[in-house]
Design an enzyme around this catalytic site. Structure first.
Site, PDB file in Angstrom:
ATOM      1  N   LYS A 147       0.819  -1.221   0.000  1.00 49.13           N
ATOM      2  CA  LYS A 147       0.000   0.000   0.000  1.00 49.13           C
ATOM      3  C   LYS A 147       0.852   1.270   0.000  1.00 49.13           C
ATOM      4  O   LYS A 147       0.380   2.336  -0.373  1.00 49.13           O
ATOM      5  CB  LYS A 147      -0.968  -0.029   1.165  1.00 49.13           C
TER       6      LYS A 147
HETATM    7  C1  LIG Z   1      -4.300  -4.520   0.715  1.00 42.39           C
HETATM    8  C2  LIG Z   1      -3.485  -5.758   0.581  1.00 42.39           C
HETATM    9  C3  LIG Z   1      -3.792  -6.752  -0.383  1.00 42.39           C
HETATM   10  C4  LIG Z   1      -5.008  -6.667  -1.289  1.00 42.39           C
HETATM   11  O1  LIG Z   1      -4.918  -5.656  -2.266  1.00 42.39           O
HETATM   12  P1  LIG Z   1      -6.231  -5.130  -3.004  1.00 42.39           P
HETATM   13  O2  LIG Z   1      -5.803  -3.974  -3.821  1.00 42.39           O
HETATM   14  O3  LIG Z   1      -7.182  -4.726  -1.896  1.00 42.39           O
HETATM   15  O4  LIG Z   1      -6.776  -6.248  -3.822  1.00 42.39           O
HETATM   16  C5  LIG Z   1      -2.959  -7.861  -0.480  1.00 42.39           C
HETATM   17  N1  LIG Z   1      -1.889  -7.989   0.338  1.00 42.39           N
HETATM   18  C6  LIG Z   1      -1.574  -7.071   1.274  1.00 42.39           C
HETATM   19  C7  LIG Z   1      -0.393  -7.300   2.157  1.00 42.39           C
HETATM   20  C8  LIG Z   1      -2.345  -5.915   1.431  1.00 42.39           C
HETATM   21  O5  LIG Z   1      -2.020  -5.013   2.375  1.00 42.39           O
END
Ligand SMILES: *Cc1c(COP(=O)(O)O)cnc(C)c1O
Length: 495
Positions: free
Chosen positions: A112
């Site tokens: 993120k």
């Molecule tokens: C948010 C997240 C995801 C999922 O990503 P999306 O964009 O919501 O599909 C997968 N792995 C981790 C570690 C995350 O923080």
């Protein structure tokens, strides 16, 4: 050209990308999309010759056309500087016969960061050049990962503040410490007595509170969210698909123009949707494989065409993928329907009223042309972590392991394949240790982190290791009905 974005549910009122980023969600509840995505293909040879920063400038400049080249360049330089532990930002490394795209080299050690280091900068520029001069307070409820990434991204960004609520006692030791040690004059963090849903529901009430909005406006403040449906979070993620391709070409694994597959651990569908945008923009993509955990609503959807959220919510060891309503899917439906806003609106109405919808056979066919799917439960995830460590010498986290498990089961189609890695294994040390057969039930987060380092010979990332030395700054805990007052006092303090 300047009014580039409109709602998935209505194409009458277009806005610029700056306005879309400031607003977050369209007034009718739809998500902002652009019909121009894919009209202009990126030149692959140029992409392959560029650094991460070059590719980011190219992608952002294409998808956010009302930002000037100087504005984009400043945002890219600010977002992807020394806070990432490599100038490559998202390096690619070998993983058996496949490749691992490492998205966890940012300050909070999860993918993120790639978007949340960028969004505040895009917002800050938009505020100054297209906004009404008001200060923006971001309010977020978090189950663990998003809150810290938002805090780190918005900390000390001019004209913005950030308030994060987390369920006290229901996030991991490390996740709590990541948030309560956050520095910055414009940040506020508060635990709430309740669970994540309580926090989330109350944040929605705060956004809908007209009296509060009026009082804050008197102080020149508006509330906003850093939710993953904001186009300012989606667009930065398109970069690393192009960048990964460039690295594979440089490694001699593919020839320029040959298609490759990606496998993506998926929750809210933001990450994998960025891959679809890349494909529309000219990246040679074979299949995008959507990997789910036991909350496999997307596996069923891609297999049958019916999206049905009415099912038990399963708490898994890949918590950032524990999601039953993947909001960003609405954007894909828009594109797959050929831009039929009324149809998208009707699917979303069915989802809200009946808990399910079924797409037309034509949409299902187009969906399956590009997307494949699979899921892994917790036992399969643990087995994959163990096998990947023992057989390939790679330590992967629980979310990445879901994708690796699904990719391993997916038939090889003669194309190079990239597995997206979304978090550092040290962020989920307890579960990773457990998977390796060295579980330490009851041990605290740092004991698990140290044990995992000792066992594997891999040092924990600095931002996680050094948490133990940082003072805890944010000790507030409140009841749900006090959250509005907390936001108001944070605004008074910050602005
Ligand atoms: C948010 C997240 C995801 C999922 O990503 P999306 O964009 O919501 O599909 C997968 N792995 C981790 C570690 C995350 O923080």
């Amino acid at each position: 050209m300047s009014n580039f974005y409109h709602s998935t549910r209505n194409d009458n009122n277009s806005v610029t990308s700056k306005q879309a980023i400031l607003t977050g969600i369209a007034p009718d509840g739809g998500l902002f999309v652009s019909d121009a995505v894919g009209q202009k293909k990126l030149d692959l040879a140029t992409v392959c010759a560029g650094s991460y920063h070059d590719v980011a400038r190219l992608v952002l400049g294409t998808l956010l056309p009302d930002y000037t080249a100087e504005e984009i360049a400043a945002c890219v330089a600010g977002a992807y500087g020394p806070k990432f532990d490599t100038t490559e930002v998202t390096p690619v490394s070998p993983l058996g016969q496949d490749w691992l795209l490492e998205l966890y080299h940012g300050p909070t050690c999860a993918f993120k960061d790639v978007a949340l280091q960028m969004l505040p900068r895009l917002m800050s520029v938009a505020r100054k050049t297209a906004g009404d001069g008001r200060n923006v307070m971001i309010v977020t409820a978090t189950s663990g990962d998003t809150g810290k990434a938002a805090l780190d991204g918005f900390a000390d960004v001019e004209g913005t503040g950030v308030t994060v609520f987390y369920p006290a006692g229901k996030v991991s030791d490390i996740q709590r410490l990541q948030m309560v040690t956050q520095r910055g004059a414009n940040v506020a963090v508060c635990g709430i007595r309740g669970n994540f849903d309580d926090a989330q529901t109350e944040v929605k009430h705060i956004f809908a509170d007209a009296d509060l909005a009026q009082r804050l406006l008197g102080q020149n403040v508006v509330l906003s969210s850093a939710n993953s449906i904001n186009v300012g979070r989606l667009v930065p993620q398109v970069t690393y698909y192009f960048y990964a391709y460039a690295r594979l070409v440089a490694a001699g694994a593919v020839k320029l123009g040959e298609a490759i597959d990606f496998c993506v651990p998926t929750g809210n569908f933001g990450d994998v949707l960025a891959g679809y945008y890349a494909k529309r923009m000219g990246l040679p993509v074979g299949k995008l494989v959507v990997a789910s955990n036991a909350n496999n609503v997307l596996t069923d959807f891609i297999t049958t065409g019916t999206y049905d959220r009415q099912r038990p919510f399963v708490k898994t060891i890949s918590p950032s993928m524990d999601i039953l309503v993947s909001s960003n899917l609405e954007r894909l439906l828009y594109y797959l329907s050929g831009g039929d806003c009324e149809l998208v609106a009707s699917y979303m109405r069915d989802l809200a009223e009946k808990g399910r919808y079924t797409v037309s056979p034509a949409i299902l066919e187009r969906l399956q042309q590009t997307f494949a799917c699979g899921f892994a439960d917790d036992d399969a995830t643990r087995a994959t972590i163990r096998a990947t460590w023992q057989e390939e010498g790679k330590l992967i986290d629980t979310h990445t392991a879901v994708a690796k498990n699904v990719l391993d089961a997916f038939p090889r189609q003669g194309r190079a394949r990239v597995c997206l890695s979304t978090a550092s294994p040290f962020k989920f040390s307890a579960d990773v240790l457990d998977a390796l057969g060295h579980g330490m039930p009851g041990a605290d987060g740092f004991a698990c982190m140290d044990k995992l380092s000792q066992l594997t010979g891999i040092p924990a990332p600095k931002p996680l290791f050094e948490l133990r030395e940082l003072p805890e700054r944010h000790l507030d805990v409140c009841d749900r009905d006090q959250m509005g007052a907390f936001v108001e006092s944070a605004c008074a303090r910050v602005f």
